[in-house]
Design a protein around this motif. Structure first.
Motif, PDB file in Angstrom:
ATOM      1  N   MET A  66       0.833  -1.206   0.000  1.00 11.94           N
ATOM      2  CA  MET A  66       0.000   0.000   0.000  1.00 11.94           C
ATOM      3  C   MET A  66       0.871   1.262   0.000  1.00 11.94           C
ATOM      4  SD  MET A  66      -3.174  -0.788  -0.190  1.00 11.94           S
ATOM      5  CE  MET A  66      -4.164   0.515   0.478  1.00 11.94           C
ATOM      6  N   LEU A  67       1.912   1.264   0.816  1.00 10.97           N
ATOM      7  CA  LEU A  67       2.789   2.431   0.863  1.00 10.97           C
ATOM      8  C   LEU A  67       3.525   2.610  -0.465  1.00 10.97           C
ATOM      9  CD1 LEU A  67       3.587   4.698   2.788  1.00 10.97           C
ATOM     10  CD2 LEU A  67       5.624   3.389   3.317  1.00 10.97           C
ATOM     11  N   LYS A  68       3.953   1.506  -1.061  1.00  9.94           N
ATOM     12  CA  LYS A  68       4.628   1.559  -2.357  1.00  9.94           C
ATOM     13  C   LYS A  68       3.694   2.155  -3.420  1.00  9.94           C
ATOM     14  CE  LYS A  68       6.773  -1.506  -5.768  1.00  9.94           C
ATOM     15  NZ  LYS A  68       7.143  -2.888  -6.084  1.00  9.94           N
ATOM     16  N   TYR A  69       2.439   1.726  -3.446  1.00  8.59           N
ATOM     17  CA  TYR A  69       1.466   2.274  -4.400  1.00  8.59           C
ATOM     18  C   TYR A  69       1.266   3.772  -4.164  1.00  8.59           C
ATOM     19  CZ  TYR A  69      -0.067  -2.470  -5.767  1.00  8.59           C
ATOM     20  OH  TYR A  69      -0.147  -3.762  -6.235  1.00  8.59           O
ATOM     21  N   LEU A  70       1.202   4.170  -2.905  1.00 11.25           N
ATOM     22  CA  LEU A  70       1.014   5.573  -2.574  1.00 11.25           C
ATOM     23  C   LEU A  70       2.198   6.407  -3.053  1.00 11.25           C
ATOM     24  CD1 LEU A  70      -0.765   7.659  -1.145  1.00 11.25           C
ATOM     25  CD2 LEU A  70       0.367   7.056   0.989  1.00 11.25           C
ATOM     26  N   ILE A  71       3.400   5.939  -2.760  1.00 14.35           N
ATOM     27  CA  ILE A  71       4.611   6.660  -3.171  1.00 14.35           C
ATOM     28  C   ILE A  71       4.694   6.734  -4.698  1.00 14.35           C
ATOM     29  CG2 ILE A  71       7.145   6.532  -3.230  1.00 14.35           C
ATOM     30  CD1 ILE A  71       6.935   5.401  -0.321  1.00 14.35           C
ATOM     31  N   LYS A  72       4.453   5.614  -5.367  1.00 13.51           N
ATOM     32  CA  LYS A  72       4.521   5.606  -6.830  1.00 13.51           C
ATOM     33  C   LYS A  72       3.537   6.606  -7.433  1.00 13.51           C
ATOM     34  CE  LYS A  72       5.379   1.536  -8.988  1.00 13.51           C
ATOM     35  NZ  LYS A  72       5.266   0.105  -9.325  1.00 13.51           N
ATOM     36  N   THR A  73       2.339   6.653  -6.880  1.00 16.38           N
ATOM     37  CA  THR A  73       1.313   7.555  -7.407  1.00 16.38           C
ATOM     38  C   THR A  73       1.735   9.008  -7.233  1.00 16.38           C
ATOM     39  OG1 THR A  73      -0.427   5.944  -6.960  1.00 16.38           O
ATOM     40  CG2 THR A  73      -1.107   8.237  -7.193  1.00 16.38           C
ATOM     41  N   GLU A 144      -3.482   1.593 -17.229  1.00 19.99           N
ATOM     42  CA  GLU A 144      -4.642   1.036 -16.516  1.00 19.99           C
ATOM     43  C   GLU A 144      -4.204   0.441 -15.178  1.00 19.99           C
ATOM     44  OE1 GLU A 144      -7.879   1.443 -17.287  1.00 19.99           O
ATOM     45  OE2 GLU A 144      -7.084   2.688 -18.917  1.00 19.99           O
ATOM     46  N   LYS A 145      -3.012  -0.130 -15.147  1.00 17.30           N
ATOM     47  CA  LYS A 145      -2.487  -0.700 -13.904  1.00 17.30           C
ATOM     48  C   LYS A 145      -2.323   0.393 -12.845  1.00 17.30           C
ATOM     49  CE  LYS A 145       1.254  -3.738 -12.352  1.00 17.30           C
ATOM     50  NZ  LYS A 145       2.460  -4.459 -12.788  1.00 17.30           N
ATOM     51  N   LYS A 147      -3.912   3.276 -12.797  1.00 14.42           N
ATOM     52  CA  LYS A 147      -5.259   3.747 -12.459  1.00 14.42           C
ATOM     53  C   LYS A 147      -5.924   2.799 -11.470  1.00 14.42           C
ATOM     54  CE  LYS A 147      -5.744   5.881 -16.973  1.00 14.42           C
ATOM     55  NZ  LYS A 147      -6.345   5.780 -18.299  1.00 14.42           N
ATOM     56  N   GLY A 148      -5.703   1.511 -11.640  1.00 14.37           N
ATOM     57  CA  GLY A 148      -6.243   0.519 -10.708  1.00 14.37           C
ATOM     58  C   GLY A 148      -5.634   0.664  -9.320  1.00 14.37           C
ATOM     59  N   ARG A 149      -4.334   0.951  -9.271  1.00 12.87           N
ATOM     60  CA  ARG A 149      -3.676   1.168  -7.973  1.00 12.87           C
ATOM     61  C   ARG A 149      -4.275   2.378  -7.262  1.00 12.87           C
ATOM     62  NH1 ARG A 149       1.965   0.419 -10.639  1.00 12.87           N
ATOM     63  NH2 ARG A 149       2.314  -1.807 -10.342  1.00 12.87           N
ATOM     64  N   ILE A 150      -4.542   3.423  -8.019  1.00 15.56           N
ATOM     65  CA  ILE A 150      -5.133   4.635  -7.436  1.00 15.56           C
ATOM     66  C   ILE A 150      -6.502   4.310  -6.854  1.00 15.56           C
ATOM     67  CG2 ILE A 150      -6.104   6.903  -8.016  1.00 15.56           C
ATOM     68  CD1 ILE A 150      -3.667   7.182  -9.979  1.00 15.56           C
ATOM     69  N   ASP A 151      -7.317   3.576  -7.596  1.00 13.84           N
ATOM     70  CA  ASP A 151      -8.631   3.176  -7.079  1.00 13.84           C
ATOM     71  C   ASP A 151      -8.482   2.337  -5.814  1.00 13.84           C
ATOM     72  OD1 ASP A 151     -10.111   4.501  -9.011  1.00 13.84           O
ATOM     73  OD2 ASP A 151     -10.356   2.729 -10.284  1.00 13.84           O
TER      74      ASP A 151
END
Length: 193
Positions: A66-73, A144-145, A147-151
């Motif tokens: 979750m933290l990795k997705y947040l940082i990447k975004t 899309e990947k 965008k899916g992480r953001i959702d």
């Protein structure tokens, strides 16, 4: 000697550089890399969010994801912005997001600092409005990947049980939330939130 690409030949070095930055970020997204792109106060905030996620989620691996997705975004959007990739309509969306997110941050601070003010439905609605604005902002830029992480991120942070765990009077996350709120105040004072 190889021929150099001429203007208008279809080669886009700036676009290639931007894609390389996003790809490199995808491969190397970690707290160390994030510190290159993220200031100290935001880093502290993310460290405390990780502590909460680690305690809340079933496994440490899920918290790290979750933290990795947040940082990447955050970093990908920053890269797009710094490289002037947003058109005027997208810049308007970015400004709307900034205002909405600032309002959300003020609400989070207030709900944490003032007892018995927590309004779960208000927070969920605000988080959803931010999610829609971010999706509109990045629609032509990210995969899309992504965008899916953001959702996934926004849906998780709007989960009623998670919000209750953060804002209940006897929350086990109170100390980490105290530090997050202090960092949010500092970010606002610096004009970064």
């Amino acid at each position: 000697m190889p021929k150099m690409a001429e203007a208008g030949s279809g080669f886009d070095s700036r676009g290639l550089g931007l894609r390389a930055q996003k790809k490199l970020l995808g491969k190397m997204s970690s707290k160390k890399i994030a510190k290159v792109f993220i200031d100290d106060t935001t880093g502290h905030l993310l460290d405390n969010m990780y502590k909460i996620l680690k305690d809340y989620l079933p496994t440490k691996k899920e918290a790290e994801k979750m933290l990795k997705y947040l940082i990447k975004t955050v970093v990908k959007i920053g890269i797009l912005y710094r490289n002037d990739q947003f058109n005027s309509e997208e810049l308007s969306i970015a400004e709307s997001f900034k205002q909405k997110f600032h309002s959300l941050a003020l609400s989070i601070i207030s709900f944490h600092e003032v007892e018995f003010t927590f309004d779960k439905n208000f927070l969920r609605k605000s988080i959803e409005e931010c999610r829609i604005l971010i999706q509109n902002l990045i629609t032509r830029h990210l995969t899309e990947k992504s965008k899916g992480r953001i959702d996934l991120l926004f849906n998780f942070f709007a989960t009623p049980d998670f919000l209750e765990a953060l804002f209940s009077q006897d929350s086990v996350h109170r100390e980490a939330m105290d530090r997050i709120v202090l960092d949010m105040h500092k970010m606002m004072d610096e004009g970064n939130l």
